[in-house]
Design a protein around this motif. Structure first.
Motif, PDB file in Angstrom:
ATOM      1  N   ASP A 170       0.810  -1.227   0.000  1.00 13.27           N
ATOM      2  CA  ASP A 170       0.000   0.000   0.000  1.00 13.27           C
ATOM      3  C   ASP A 170       0.840   1.274   0.000  1.00 13.27           C
ATOM      4  O   ASP A 170       0.293   2.375  -0.017  1.00 13.27           O
ATOM      5  N   ILE A 171       2.167   1.131   0.051  1.00 13.21           N
ATOM      6  CA  ILE A 171       3.068   2.286   0.087  1.00 13.21           C
ATOM      7  C   ILE A 171       3.690   2.481  -1.292  1.00 13.21           C
ATOM      8  O   ILE A 171       4.069   1.517  -1.956  1.00 13.21           O
ATOM      9  N   ALA A 172       3.798   3.741  -1.733  1.00  9.53           N
ATOM     10  CA  ALA A 172       4.406   4.049  -3.036  1.00  9.53           C
ATOM     11  C   ALA A 172       5.921   4.142  -2.867  1.00  9.53           C
ATOM     12  O   ALA A 172       6.450   5.179  -2.458  1.00  9.53           O
ATOM     13  N   TRP A 173       6.622   3.074  -3.186  1.00  8.43           N
ATOM     14  CA  TRP A 173       8.067   3.007  -3.007  1.00  8.43           C
ATOM     15  C   TRP A 173       8.799   3.538  -4.235  1.00  8.43           C
ATOM     16  O   TRP A 173       8.304   3.403  -5.353  1.00  8.43           O
ATOM     17  N   PRO A 174       9.982   4.113  -4.047  1.00 15.63           N
ATOM     18  CA  PRO A 174      10.761   4.595  -5.203  1.00 15.63           C
ATOM     19  C   PRO A 174      11.141   3.449  -6.134  1.00 15.63           C
ATOM     20  O   PRO A 174      11.526   2.371  -5.675  1.00 15.63           O
ATOM     21  N   SER A 175      11.045   3.680  -7.420  1.00 14.14           N
ATOM     22  CA  SER A 175      11.380   2.644  -8.394  1.00 14.14           C
ATOM     23  C   SER A 175      12.858   2.652  -8.758  1.00 14.14           C
ATOM     24  O   SER A 175      13.334   1.723  -9.411  1.00 14.14           O
ATOM     25  N   VAL A 176      13.571   3.689  -8.342  1.00  8.42           N
ATOM     26  CA  VAL A 176      14.966   3.839  -8.778  1.00  8.42           C
ATOM     27  C   VAL A 176      15.953   3.113  -7.874  1.00  8.42           C
ATOM     28  O   VAL A 176      17.126   2.996  -8.207  1.00  8.42           O
ATOM     29  N   PHE A 177      15.485   2.611  -6.724  1.00  7.86           N
ATOM     30  CA  PHE A 177      16.413   1.976  -5.778  1.00  7.86           C
ATOM     31  C   PHE A 177      16.419   0.468  -5.970  1.00  7.86           C
ATOM     32  O   PHE A 177      15.381  -0.151  -6.205  1.00  7.86           O
ATOM     33  N   ARG A 178      17.611  -0.137  -5.835  1.00  8.84           N
ATOM     34  CA  ARG A 178      17.765  -1.589  -5.867  1.00  8.84           C
ATOM     35  C   ARG A 178      18.782  -2.000  -4.810  1.00  8.84           C
ATOM     36  O   ARG A 178      19.810  -1.341  -4.633  1.00  8.84           O
ATOM     37  N   LEU A 179      18.485  -3.109  -4.125  1.00 10.53           N
ATOM     38  CA  LEU A 179      19.492  -3.694  -3.247  1.00 10.53           C
ATOM     39  C   LEU A 179      20.544  -4.384  -4.099  1.00 10.53           C
ATOM     40  O   LEU A 179      20.300  -4.748  -5.246  1.00 10.53           O
ATOM     41  N   HIS A 180      21.706  -4.595  -3.517  1.00  5.74           N
ATOM     42  CA  HIS A 180      22.748  -5.340  -4.216  1.00  5.74           C
ATOM     43  C   HIS A 180      22.251  -6.759  -4.450  1.00  5.74           C
ATOM     44  O   HIS A 180      21.628  -7.364  -3.577  1.00  5.74           O
ATOM     45  N   PRO A 181      22.495  -7.363  -5.621  1.00  7.05           N
ATOM     46  CA  PRO A 181      21.963  -8.700  -5.934  1.00  7.05           C
ATOM     47  C   PRO A 181      22.457  -9.807  -5.017  1.00  7.05           C
ATOM     48  O   PRO A 181      21.854 -10.873  -4.975  1.00  7.05           O
ATOM     49  N   ASP A 182      23.543  -9.577  -4.272  1.00  2.86           N
ATOM     50  CA  ASP A 182      24.052 -10.623  -3.384  1.00  2.86           C
ATOM     51  C   ASP A 182      23.270 -10.728  -2.079  1.00  2.86           C
ATOM     52  O   ASP A 182      23.453 -11.678  -1.320  1.00  2.86           O
TER      53      ASP A 182
END
Length: 198
Positions: free
Chosen positions: A177-189
């Motif tokens: 239900d929260i509008a999260w930023p689309s530009v952020f990513r965690l490191h794949p590891d």
């Protein structure tokens, strides 16, 4: 390698809770908690804002997400104005540093942490200590507990589940239900989220 950081911020005038998680390959990620205390009696407002935000900015890395608790809706009069000013300073500082952020209201935060949007601060602290004290970090006070829950929400949303066991559907619904930023990513590891359960 580029470090990935998620920051939870529970901003208040007297005591601001800050929780940060930083991951630099090959890991593991590390947690950090702090309570920033200031006094209205001795500090003019602009200097007080700087005193509150100064410990936050060194947490920022190239790849950072901030999860900020919204201004307390129950605040009134001068207190409400001062809180809004502080939040504006923090959000502006994040924006100027290129940090994507999301604002979470207190009911969403409480619901995610305890299952009840009406949970009090004592329950928020007790739940943080019992559920996150071993897996993440042990909060010293209510401010750190709220900041840690904000941080955990951010990690969960982007693929790292800190809480033990399966994820309840109500917790996943709060995140949805929260509008999260689309530009952020965690490191794949980093760890992937567990599946939700009824």
């Amino acid at each position: 390698m580029t470090a990935t950081t998620v920051i939870g911020i529970d901003a208040a005038l007297a005591a601001t809770g800050v929780a940060a998680w930083r991951y630099r390959p090959p890991g593991p990620g590390r947690f950090y908690l702090d309570t920033i205390r200031t006094s209205a009696d001795t500090t003019p407002r602009p200097a007080r804002w700087a005193q509150i935000t100064a410990p936050i900015w060194p947490c920022v890395t190239t790849n950072t997400l901030a999860v900020v608790e919204a201004v307390f809706q129950g605040a009134k009069g001068d207190t409400a104005l001062r809180l809004a000013e502080l939040h504006g300073v923090i959000l502006d500082g994040l924006h100027r540093r290129g940090v994507p952020y999301v604002v979470v209201n207190d009911k969403q935060l409480k619901k995610y942490a305890t299952g009840s949007g009406a949970a009090d601060k004592d329950l928020m602290l007790a739940t943080a200590r019992s559920q996150l004290g071993g897996a993440a970090a042990f909060p010293a006070d209510h401010d750190q507990a709220d900041a840690l829950w904000l941080l955990v929400m951010g990690l969960h949303r982007y693929g790292r589940q800190v809480l033990p066991g399966p994820v309840p559907r109500w917790r996943a619904k709060v995140l949805a239900d929260i509008a999260w930023p689309s530009v952020f990513r965690l490191h794949p590891d980093t760890d992937t989220a567990r599946e939700t359960t009824p």
